[in-house]
Design an enzyme around this catalytic site. Structure first.
Site, short mmCIF file in Angstrom:
data_model
loop_
_atom_site.label_atom_id
_atom_site.label_comp_id
_atom_site.label_asym_id
_atom_site.label_seq_id
_atom_site.Cartn_x
_atom_site.Cartn_y
_atom_site.Cartn_z
N ASP A 84 0.84 -1.19 0.00
CA ASP A 84 0.00 0.00 0.00
C ASP A 84 0.88 1.24 0.00
O ASP A 84 1.68 1.45 0.91
CB ASP A 84 -0.89 -0.05 1.26
CG ASP A 84 -1.84 1.11 1.30
OD1 ASP A 84 -2.45 1.39 0.27
OD2 ASP A 84 -1.94 1.74 2.36
N THR A 102 -0.76 4.65 -4.48
CA THR A 102 0.51 4.60 -5.19
C THR A 102 0.43 5.40 -6.47
O THR A 102 1.32 6.20 -6.77
CB THR A 102 0.86 3.14 -5.52
OG1 THR A 102 0.65 2.35 -4.39
CG2 THR A 102 2.28 3.03 -5.98
#
Lengths: 554, 545
Positions: B56, B90
């Site tokens: 993550d 991201t």
């Protein structure tokens, strides 16, 4: 831009390993951990002696116990050690195999990474294989009848076979089976086997190992409080308390100011009266044994002994008290004035205080169908006792799992070899690059029979080839595994080596899942400091601190 | 030339811009490899030795101790994305970094940052419009599969990718059960209604969804029943210990006998309270504070389940879901104490169950709303932590889909389509913004490029093909060709496919927000042309102790 100082993004103390290096390092670390415990698998396993920083010694061949003591620095190794713990908590046995298997599965990958197969491909192949393994083991499992003592005995003894205490034969097995049967409680559909809470292991150094027993009741390390009290009582009436039998001040702040001398005397007399009233309340139900979790004052002892001929035990542990409640049928009472006849426990057959070694122990035995028990372990030294306790813990785990899920599969590497062969067949139908890692996983399973053979000094290559040949056709050679003592191939049905299905499945699941997790890592950043608490993006900041309102009466 | 002296360092103009952008760039390089279904995880070890394994973006950046001020902006950016959307943390960082890189090139070519900024803003506005009008589809158009597919897409990049079928089911079921429609007709899906419990052991496939709420606490005394049907739940936020007066209150006793009475009274006060609660009909008592051992006995006698030290957050949620009122004090206006039956919450069943090595209490069939609990199992704690993060992301995605009902095709489809559109759009403008918009359109391609790179595919080739498809789709008149606008990457086979049909879906909300956030962040950093780092203040003379 070339003539400027470099821009530092991260803390300079942070170390980074990336890409291939990180993967290689993880695999290496995992293998190192698995090498540590490799020699402790199987009946010819060796013990490890560990010296902790305090100078204490741990002698063991329990995978979890070994790894727990080892201080590792590499994060991947830490994750491996966590595995052993998870396995231990979930099923109690198979901690060594899980580590060895995980190490081997990771090692098998090395080649693929060099050949540029993407880790995610490997991971998905592994998950697919795991699914297949679970399905296969489910079909291989043979149901047994847990009501049949002999069967249960057989399986627990095959688990204990690899342990230090196997030298004393069936002793530990007996203990484990009996203890688990004692705490087995069926409540409709719900089966409860709470070994942790209701089967207490008491270690008493000294004596012979043969003296270990499972009591049909409980035992605890306490003596009666007064030398004049009876030490042997047949069919005692037991009262359990968790309040002190002494004068105790109230919670609120109270000051006493005396103006008259009589008042002071009165106050003292009051305190005495209070204790006496307490004792009278207790004596009302005519108990023989009074056990409390808190203190008992001298004066209370005196009353109870003089007027009721009671034996009193003070400062019993809460957990002990719970067990006593279960074996005697008594209810733990907090206020003596609320004692009722129904709170008195009468199911205990014998109360006795015995002196073993230097200590006094109270026994409450010969109980009518007890649902809790104490297991007494005797042995020459503390180290030996600790190891036996660990063995017993494993055996209890196995017995519990068999009772909950009464299915067995052959041990001695037979299952691993069978799975390995079946998976190799299955691999033929898989398309694409996934086939390779799938096959590699199948071969990695052979590490269990291989290590077994290695540890007993057999001719590894020959034995393994022979074993593989036996398993070549599905279903035919299923029961052939390695006899861990002789290193020969044997029918596991004859040599009675079985494993509970739950333990084996758990081993595969844990090993493969954790291997997958480590495989997906391509970057290790270490040495970062913990973020300060009030970092901007904390998701649930101050969640716990707030209150519902004012708490004025708390 | 006289200079105003500043304590500390000062960087100006192009230098500071380049430095900032380099910092941002290297941060994006760190998270780059974790993007997409073929992305890999990071292992983060802090100075104590605690390990975090994660994919993550927000978690990675939070754990890294980022020092550079410009890079910190990006870290915050990913946190905001995490809070607002939950997924796509991201990609937002990568996109922002790419936008900045291209802006820097433009500045070097003597284009003023303000024109770039306004170009970026314009491009953003056009993109949002284009997504809303052209690319997004409502769930009705796609069918029921949409939810499952959206969940699967968000999981595909995570550790659970291989078992996304299994988890997608859990996540979608959980969210659908907690879905509510409020009085304004809006759909609300509170993420917090889905409780995630982690217990190591077993395998991840044995994770389960429980229709009810679970708390990590067992009953307080062994004598209590393990199951209570038709539970009436009392939520209590005060101590059930022996009553004691507040600090500083002194009782002066004239007669020693009264002392004993005070002692008795202390116990009786609590007993009366317990009895009042039970008499009101309660048979499950959840207390956020302590319950004294002696008080437990009364509960045992009346066969109630009493649980002490329940977490505040849990208590609040249970109270909401069962319709219970959290009772802070029993006192009423008349100065008496009483416990109204209306304070009680209702549930069909409360029971205790052992999971792994721990006891959990489950509350099922709550009256007001349905809460869900996902019990996660897995090899070890690191594994579970990562699964929890992934599940949380997926829950957020489903929430967005259910609330906004709009989806777009994933796998780079949106980015490429936007890129083509903006390219054309730029050519219609005669101002300097044209250049900035063109760069914006180029920058968007970084997402599909990174996806392809992480999967070890030929990025240039694939992107070129995709641009052809999308160009055709936007120019075409007939319906068949228009379908090409959903073309995205198939990263397993390295081909282009219709990602709508393949079930790679993302909520449109998430895409739009991440574009917005990335652009805003890029603009923030771009505006900087001077950085002053003040020297730390000199220590004053040591203070007297």
């Amino acid at each position: 831009m070339s003539n400027r100082a470099p821009v530092y993004i991260l803390n300079q103390s942070a170390k980074r390993e990336q890409g291939k290096n990180a993967q290689a390092a993880n695999i290496k670390a995992a293998r190192a951990v698995s090498d540590i415990v490799r020699t402790t698998l199987g009946p010819k396993s060796m013990l490890k002696m560990l010296l902790d920083p305090m100078g204490g010694i741990v002698l063991t061949n329990d995978g979890n116990a070994i790894l727990r003591e080892i201080d590792v620095a590499h994060p991947a190794a830490k994750s491996m050690i966590e595995l052993a713990r998870a396995q231990d908590e979930e099923v109690g046995d198979g901690t060594t195999s899980v580590i060895i298997l995980a190490g081997e599965i990771l090692t098998a990958v090395e080649g693929f990474l060099e050949r540029e197969i993407h880790p995610t491909v490997i991971v998905s192949a592994y998950f697919k294989a795991l699914e297949e393994i679970v399905r296969l083991t489910e079909t291989l499992g043979e149901p047994i009848d847990v009501k049949n003592d002999a069967d249960l005995f057989k399986i627990v003894s095959s688990c204990i076979g690899t342990k230090f205490s196997s030298k004393w034969g069936s002793l530990i097995v007996d203990l484990a089976v009996k203890a688990v049967k004692t705490v087995y409680k069926k409540d409709g559909e719900h089966v409860e086997i709470d070994v942790k809470r209701y089967a207490k292991v008491e270690k008493i150094p000294g004596g012979l190992l043969e003296d270990c027993v499972v009591l049909d009741g409980v035992m605890f390390n306490k003596d009666v409080t007064h030398p004049g009290m009876r030490r042997i009582i047949k069919n005692p009436r037991v009262v359990l308390l968790d309040c002190p039998l002494e004068y105790k001040k109230g919670e609120s702040m109270t000051n006493m100011e005396f103006t008259k001398e009589e008042d002071f005397k009165k106050a003292l007399a009051m305190e005495e009266d209070e204790v006496r009233k307490c004792c009278e309340d207790i004596l009302r139900v005519k108990p023989d044994v009074v056990i409390t979790e808190k203190g008992v004052s001298d004066i209370a002892q005196h009353y109870l002994l003089k007027f009721g001929n009671c034996s009193v035990i003070r400062r019993a542990r809460k957990t002990d008290n719970n067990r006593i409640a279960r074996v005697t049928g008594a209810t733990i009472v907090n206020r003596p004035e609320e004692l009722q006849e129904s709170d008195v426990g009468t199911k205990c057959g014998l109360f006795e205080v015995r002196k073993i070694g230097d200590d006094y122990f109270s026994f409450m035995v010969e109980c009518e169908d007890p649902t809790a028990c104490s297991i007494i372990l005797r042995g020459a030294s503390k180290d030996v006792l600790n190891e036996i306790e660990r063995n017993l813990h494993d055996a209890l785990g196995v017995a519990r799992n068999v009772m909950l899920n009464p299915k067995l599969i052959p041990g001695g590497g037979a299952v691993e070899m069978e799975l390995s062969c079946r998976l190799l067949e299955f691999a033929q139908n898989i398309e694409g690059a996934q086939q390779w890692p799938f096959k590699a996983l199948a071969s990695a399973l052979e590490v269990i029979p291989r290590t077994l053979a290695q540890n007993c000094g057999a001719d590894v290559v020959r034995v393994l080839t022979e074993l593989r040949a036996k398993h070549a056709v599905a279903g035919e050679g299923l029961h052939f595994g390695i006899d861990g003592n002789s290193g020969k191939i044997a029918d596991m049905r004859e040599s009675n080596v079985w494993d509970p299905l739950a333990v084996k499945q758990q081993t595969f699941k844990t090993a493969i899942e954790s291997a997958c997790m480590l495989l997906r890592i391509d970057d290790i950043v270490s040495g970062i400091k913990k973020q300060r608490k009030e970092a901007a993006g904390t998701r649930f900041a101050n969640d716990e601190e707030d209150t519902f309102g004012d708490q004025r009466d708390g | 030339m006289s200079q105003v002296s500043i304590l500390g360092n000062r960087e100006q103009g192009q230098d500071v811009r380049s430095a900032n952008i380099m910092a941002v760039q290297s941060l994006s390089n760190i998270v780059k490899s974790s993007l997409g279904p073929q992305g890999l995880d990071k292992m983060l070890v802090d100075d104590i030795g605690d390990v975090t394994i994660t994919n993550d973006g927000a978690t990675i950046l939070k754990q890294l101790e980022v020092q550079h001020p410009a890079a910190k902006v990006l870290v915050e950016l990913s946190q905001i994305q995490d809070r607002e959307v939950g997924d796509g943390t991201t990609s937002v960082v990568i996109l922002a970094a790419e936008l900045l890189k291209r802006a820097n090139e433009l500045v070097k070519n003597k284009i003023h940052p303000t024109s770039i900024m306004s170009g970026y803003r314009l491009a953003l506005r056009e993109s949002v419009k284009f997504i809303q009008q052209q690319l997004s589809l409502s769930t009705e158009q796609i069918g029921t599969e949409a939810l499952i597919n959206a969940a699967k897409t968000s999981m595909s990049s995570k550790l659970l990718g291989a078992e996304s079928d299994f988890y997608a089911d859990i996540v979608v079921n959980a969210m659908q059960r907690v879905k509510q429609v409020n009085s304004l007709g809006e759909v609300k899906c509170p993420i917090k209604a889905v409780h995630i419990l982690k217990t190591h052991g077993k395998s991840s496939k044995e994770s389960t969804l429980v229709d009810g709420y679970a708390i990590e606490a067992g009953r307080s005394a062994q004598g209590m029943p393990t199951v209570v049907e038709d539970a009436k739940i009392a939520c209590i936020d005060f101590n059930l210990n022996k009553f004691r007066l507040q600090m500083g209150v002194q009782v002066l006793v004239q007669d020693p006998e009264n002392l004993e009475k005070i002692r008795q009274r202390e116990m009786d006060v609590t007993r009366e309270r317990v009895n009042k609660i039970i008499d009101a009909g309660a048979n499950v008592i959840l207390c956020s504070k302590g319950i004294d051992d002696f008080a437990l006995k009364y509960f045992v006698e009346r066969s109630c389940i009493a649980i002490r030290r329940v977490k505040k957050a849990d208590l609040r949620r249970i109270a909401n879901c069962t319709g219970a009122k959290i009772v802070v004090s029993l006192a009423d206006f008349e100065g008496d104490e009483k416990f109204e039956p209306s304070f009680l919450g209702l549930a069909t069943k409360v029971y205790e169950k052992r999971v792994g090595d721990w006891d959990y209490t489950f509350i099922e069939g709550m009256k007001e709303t349905r809460a869900q609990t996902i019990i996660l199992r897995g090899a070890n704690d690191y594994f579970l932590d990562e699964i929890e993060r992934s599940i949380h992301d997926s829950l957020c995605v489903i929430k967005r889909v259910l609330e906004s009902n709009l989806l777009v095709a994933g796998g780079g489809a949106v980015e490429v389509a936007l890129s083509i559109y903006l390219d054309d759009f730029a050519r219609t403008l005669g101002s300097r913004e044209q250049l900035a918009i063109a760069e914006f359109s180029e920058a968007l391609l970084v997402i599909p490029k990174t996806l392809a790179l992480n999967a070890a595919k030929d990025a240039t080739d694939l992107i070129a093909k995709m641009r052809v498809f999308h160009n055709a789709a936007q120019k075409a008149d007939d319906e068949q060709k228009k379908e090409l606008k959903h073309s995205g990457l198939d990263l397993i086979n390295g081909k282009i496919r219709n990602n709508l049909k393949a079930g790679v879906l993302e909520p449109a909300m998430s895409k739009i927000k991440s574009l917005k956030f990335a652009t805003e962040a890029a603009i923030t950093i771009l505006r900087i042309d001077d950085m002053i780092r003040l020297a730390p203040k000199e220590e004053e003379a040591p203070r007297r102790v």
